[in-house]
Each structure stands twice: as C-alpha cells, then as structure tokens.
Write an enzyme that holds these catalytic residues in place. Structure first.
Site, PDB file in Angstrom:
ATOM      1  N   LYS A 198    -135.411  55.801 -49.460  1.00  0.00           N
ATOM      2  CA  LYS A 198    -135.197  54.713 -50.411  1.00  0.00           C
ATOM      3  C   LYS A 198    -135.192  53.373 -49.672  1.00  0.00           C
ATOM      4  O   LYS A 198    -135.838  52.421 -50.068  1.00  0.00           O
ATOM      5  CB  LYS A 198    -133.868  54.948 -51.139  1.00  0.00           C
ATOM      6  CG  LYS A 198    -133.582  53.963 -52.219  1.00  0.00           C
ATOM      7  CD  LYS A 198    -132.317  54.362 -52.964  1.00  0.00           C
ATOM      8  CE  LYS A 198    -131.900  53.273 -53.910  1.00  0.00           C
ATOM      9  NZ  LYS A 198    -130.681  53.612 -54.652  1.00  0.00           N
ATOM     10  N   GLU A 204    -133.075  58.157 -38.625  1.00  0.00           N
ATOM     11  CA  GLU A 204    -133.611  59.511 -38.412  1.00  0.00           C
ATOM     12  C   GLU A 204    -135.007  59.629 -39.010  1.00  0.00           C
ATOM     13  O   GLU A 204    -135.935  60.170 -38.399  1.00  0.00           O
ATOM     14  CB  GLU A 204    -132.688  60.554 -39.083  1.00  0.00           C
ATOM     15  CG  GLU A 204    -131.303  60.665 -38.471  1.00  0.00           C
ATOM     16  CD  GLU A 204    -130.283  59.726 -39.095  1.00  0.00           C
ATOM     17  OE1 GLU A 204    -130.690  58.694 -39.685  1.00  0.00           O
ATOM     18  OE2 GLU A 204    -129.083  60.007 -38.976  1.00  0.00           O
ATOM     19  N   ARG A 257    -128.526  60.366 -53.679  1.00  0.00           N
ATOM     20  CA  ARG A 257    -128.076  61.738 -53.913  1.00  0.00           C
ATOM     21  C   ARG A 257    -128.268  62.182 -55.363  1.00  0.00           C
ATOM     22  O   ARG A 257    -128.055  63.337 -55.705  1.00  0.00           O
ATOM     23  CB  ARG A 257    -126.612  61.885 -53.481  1.00  0.00           C
ATOM     24  CG  ARG A 257    -125.693  60.842 -54.071  1.00  0.00           C
ATOM     25  CD  ARG A 257    -124.332  60.861 -53.379  1.00  0.00           C
ATOM     26  NE  ARG A 257    -123.461  59.779 -53.832  1.00  0.00           N
ATOM     27  CZ  ARG A 257    -123.463  58.560 -53.308  1.00  0.00           C
ATOM     28  NH1 ARG A 257    -124.307  58.248 -52.332  1.00  0.00           N
ATOM     29  NH2 ARG A 257    -122.630  57.639 -53.753  1.00  0.00           N
TER      30      ARG A 257
END
Ligand code: F6P
Length: 535
Positions: A198, A204, A257
């Site tokens: 997003k 990562e 989420r």
C-alpha cells in the site's frame, strides 16, 4: 462495569460451572445462531441469559451497529489518520453509490475489478506472457503483513480449486533464505512477480522487489514483462515510469489488514483461482457484511462473538483466544486473524487519546485440529485456560476417500474430535484418586460451522472475523484502523541499518553511537562469529 463484575462473580460460582450449563435444557438451541451463511454456537461459553442481556445493552449503549453503518457509509472512522475504512465497499454488490471527498468510491473499485478481471484472463489465455513468450506458470507475491496474510489464507483455503496451472508463492520475509528458496523453485521465464504494498515504502517488500528485479535481469528478461504492482493511488510505486506489465490501485480508505477483498487479494487470487472464484469469494463476504449490518443483536453472529470476546477479556480476565480450524485448508486462518485482530485491537488509548482503563484485544494464536490437540492442548485442558474458537467444515472438499478406520471415515474422525474437545474443555472430569488425571473443565469455547470450502464460505468466514474485530473496537472506543505500535521498532531498525551501511562502506567504522547491547550484536554479526558470546 460494576454490573459485569456482579455477573462474573455469579458465573464463577459452582452452580454455573460449564459442566452444569451444558446440560441445561435447550442450551444449544438458545445459545447458537444461524446467520450470514454459518452456524455460530456459543453454548459452551461462560454466559447465561442475564450476561447476554447486559452484553446486548452494552452493544446498544456503545452504538456498535451504528458505528458499523457509519464505517460502511464511508464516514471518517479512522480518526488518527483522518480516513474512511471502506473494505466493505470492495465487495458491495448492492448497487449503491458511496462518495468520498467527491469521488465515487464504488466506481473506482469497479474500475480496478474490471482491470483485474481482464488482466487475469489475458494471463490465463496466454495473451500476456513473459519476455520469451512463454506462458506464466508461477506467481510470486512480494508483500508483508496485510499485503500478504489474508491472500495466503484464502489461497490455501481454496487450493484444491486452483485449476489455472499457476503455482503461487509468497515472498514476505526479508530473510534471504526466503527469497533464495523460492528462486530455486521457479522458472524465471514463466514467473510473474506481483509487488504488493500500500505504502510502497515497506523495507522488507522493497528489498525483496529489488532482489526480484536483479534476478529477472540476471536471466536476461525484462522486468516490465515480469512484474505487476498493487499499490495505493499516489504512493511512490504509483508511477507510470515504474516498469511493470500491469499496475493496480488499492486505496487509502482500505486498511492493509482489511484489504484481501481489494486488488491486494484480487490480483494474486484471480490469477491462482480465476477471477470468477474471486468474485464468488467477494459475494460471500458481502453476505456476511449485510448480516453484521442488519441482523438484530440477538441473532447477529459476529456481534455476539465480539461481545463474548469482550466479556471473556474484560470480565472473566482471559488473556488469549485460540482459533482451531478442524480443516487443514483453513490452516492459515489463525495467522491472518492474528494480524487482523491484534494490530487492530491491541491499543492503549481510545480514539480520542485517553488511556484505556481496561485491556483491549487478546493474544490470538492457533493451529488446525487435530494437530493442535497433539501439541498445546495439554495446557488448554489442565494448565492456563483460554477461550477457543473451534471451526468445523460440514463437507470436506475431497469426499471420495470413504475408507473407514475404527468404523468411521477420516472426516467423521475429525468431527468426533471437533465435538469432543469443546465438551471436554467445558465439562472436565474429576478424579479424586489421581490429581494428575483431574480435569477442572469450565474452559469456554465457541464452535463455528460452515457448510463447505466454497469461495463464498471463505468470504463469509473472513468477513465474520473482520466484523467481530471492529465491533469489539467500537465497544472499547479505540481506533481499529491505525497501527502506530509497529513504528518504534521500525525506527530503531532504521538507525541500526544506517550504522550497518556505514560499516559496509568502511570496515574500520565503529558502532560507538549505538548502545552497548546493540553494539555487541552488531560485532557478532560483522565478525560472523559467536566468540563474543562466550562467558
Ligand atoms: O507492519 C505494519 C504494516 O503497516 C501493516 O499494517 C501492513 O499490512 C504492512 O505493514 C505492509 O504495509 P504495506 O502494504 O504498505 O507494504
């Protein structure tokens, strides 16, 4: 809350031990509901009519259904980030229009869905291929947290229906062993990498995307033929100059989420399962949203589950809740709910900044049954107690293997355990002669049943937990849509990272600016030796 203390005292009395409650007439009938396409049985929770009545009153006082309505209407419910939370709009088939800051949200969502539909069909037909013209056979999802967990849950749940000749891989951790083990399994020419982020700044994901790009180039392929992106409108990755085969938008009004029903899940799941199945999954989620929104509290499955969770947490003092699906395809559900629930509800202040006077959220963990029984159920039965969500699937996907062992099929054996475990936790068993064989019982659980592993039912299950999560947050008055708690560790890692980078450039660089413990670890890493750990 005085009233809940009284209820808790009453429920703690011997006559309200679950061993007694479960034998009360009509206990199952009175304490279970059927709605949103599932059965939710809370007959083995430590509640009676009076407790439920007070919980429904609390839900009413806190206006939790009204807050849910506000959320689905596009009001700014994420106050700290000044955003709406419109994940329900990503699967709204009612035909209504939701407008946000003058933009027709529903039209934007439909535009992206149409793009995904077209793209996935082009990949499946071979109209879109990699640099060498070979069809895509591997899809690697690069993303972490909400940009991966929900998709992994759904992909695993529907794995048996993945008939598009595509293997799906998840590259989430920055751990180089993760990248390398995937890159060993794939064929570079037939691999499509989907970078999902997003923010398009997550360290990562950016590190793994860079590894992927270098890997593609090393194999004399063009990243613009092998990479697709999913990112928020306006993020650093939302750039027409970024080389990509295709680019899809997600929106700032859908939290990470809560985003599996957006392009985050849509692109990989559409490729893996076919867009039609993804759409059926969305329809199931929409049905549960409607149920959460419109069913009366007394018959509203996610609302009841949320209120019982608040009761278990704040009145009975439980600290953890396990999710145990008696279905291996649902094995990734606990990991997804861990982020969904704990990142949403693990808060210390209310939406308007006041420190909470009670705990919000619980520790969520889980594994599929029966495996969990042979792992941590010893503690569940005789050690510290925690409530459990048991999840059962009435019809397994593979139903041809009907060989019987001890007179029952494997599926019946699974169900024997699904029926026995909540009952054993509830009733316990006294053994006056042998304390080691004494089971105290009175350990609460709910049982949730779905008809089968259809895309619709997976959508219902997902939306059930999403609704339950936000209902709980609305009771506490916290903001379930922000996650400032993850920032401190990230900031510290960034300081350590810049020290590491300096050391990489200059072997004589000393980590003097860091604390002694951090320096000890850095010295161990850079000397690649454990000698410093010796006493
Ligand atoms: O770790 C926090 C978090 O921001 C999650 O909320 C989010 O799902 C994840 O990182 C990934 O974020 P992004 O999609 O921006 O890469």
């Amino acid at each position: 809350m005085e009233q809940f203390k009284k209820h808790a005292d009453r429920m703690n009395r011997d006559e309200n031990h679950l061993a007694t409650l479960v034998h009360r007439e009509n206990r199952f009938k009175d304490f279970s509901v059927q709605g949103g396409g599932m059965i939710y049985d809370y007959s083995r929770q430590r509640v009676d009519r009076e407790v439920m009545q007070s919980l429904f009153e609390l839900a009413e006082t806190r206006r939790i259904r009204q807050q849910f309505q506000d959320m689905t209407d596009g009001q700014i419910v994420n106050l700290t980030e000044n955003r709406a939370a419109l994940h329900t709009a990503a699967r709204d088939f009612s035909g209504r229009t939701i407008t946000l800051n003058g933009t027709d949200v529903t039209a934007e969502i439909r535009r992206v869905q149409d793009e995904i539909n077209t793209f996935t069909r082009q990949v499946h037909s071979g109209a879109l291929t990699g640099t060498t013209g070979k069809r895509f056979e591997h899809v690697v999802v690069i993303g972490i947290g909400g940009s991966y967990l929900g998709t992994e849950f759904v992909a695993k749940a529907l794995e048996a229906q993945a008939d598009k000749n595509i293997s799906l891989h998840f590259l989430s951790n920055v751990d180089i062993d993760c990248f390398s083990s995937i890159s060993e399994k794939i064929d570079p020419e037939t691999t499509l990498w989907i970078v999902i982020s997003k923010s398009y700044t997550t360290t990562e994901t950016m590190a793994n995307a860079a590894q992927a790009e270098a890997f593609i180039r090393r194999h004399n392929l063009d990243p613009k033929d092998h990479v697709a992106t999913v990112t928020a409108k306006g993020s650093p990755g939302d750039d027409p100059d970024t080389p990509a085969l295709a680019a899809f938008h997600m929106f700032d009004f859908i939290g990470g989420r809560f985003s599996v029903t957006s392009a985050v899940g849509g692109v990989p799941l559409g490729l893996y399962l076919g867009y039609d199945r993804f759409e059926r999954f969305l329809k199931g989620a929409h049905e549960m949203d409607q149920h959460a929104l419109t069913a009366d509290p007394e018959t509203n499955a996610p609302l009841i589950a949320a209120m019982i969770s608040v009761w278990n947490n704040n009145a009975l003092g439980y600290e953890a809740n396990a999710i145990i699906p008696y279905s291996t395809p649902l094995s990734k559900l606990p990991a997804h709910i861990q982020q969904l629930y704990m990142e949403s509800n693990g808060k210390r202040v209310t939406s308007d900044g006041r420190v909470l006077d009670k705990q919000s959220g619980m520790i969520v963990f889980g594994e599929p049954g029966t495996n969990a029984q042979h792992s941590f159920f010893q503690l569940a039965h005789q050690g510290r107690s925690f409530p459990v969500d048991f999840i059962g699937v009435i019809n397994p996907h593979y139903d041809a293997d009907t060989l019987k062992s001890k007179g029952v099929t494997n599926h019946q054996e699974l169900w024997a355990n699904l029926i026995a475990q909540p009952q054993a936790l509830a009733t316990g068993k006294t053994d006056p002669d042998d304390p080691a064989r004494h089971f105290p019982g009175n350990r609460p659980s709910s049982t949730l049943l779905i008809h089968d592993l259809s895309p619709e039912n997976i959508g219902r299950l997902l939306a059930f937990y999403e609704a339950k999560t936000v209902f709980e947050a609305f009771v506490w008055g916290i903001n379930p849509f922000d996650q400032f708690g993850v920032e401190l560790g990230k900031t510290m890692a960034s300081e350590i990272r810049s020290n590491m980078a300096k050391k990489n450039d200059d072997p004589d660089y000393r980590f003097d600016g860091m604390g002694p413990i951090e320096t000890a670890y850095l010295d161990i890493l850079f000397s690649k030796s454990s000698k410093r750990m010796a006493p």
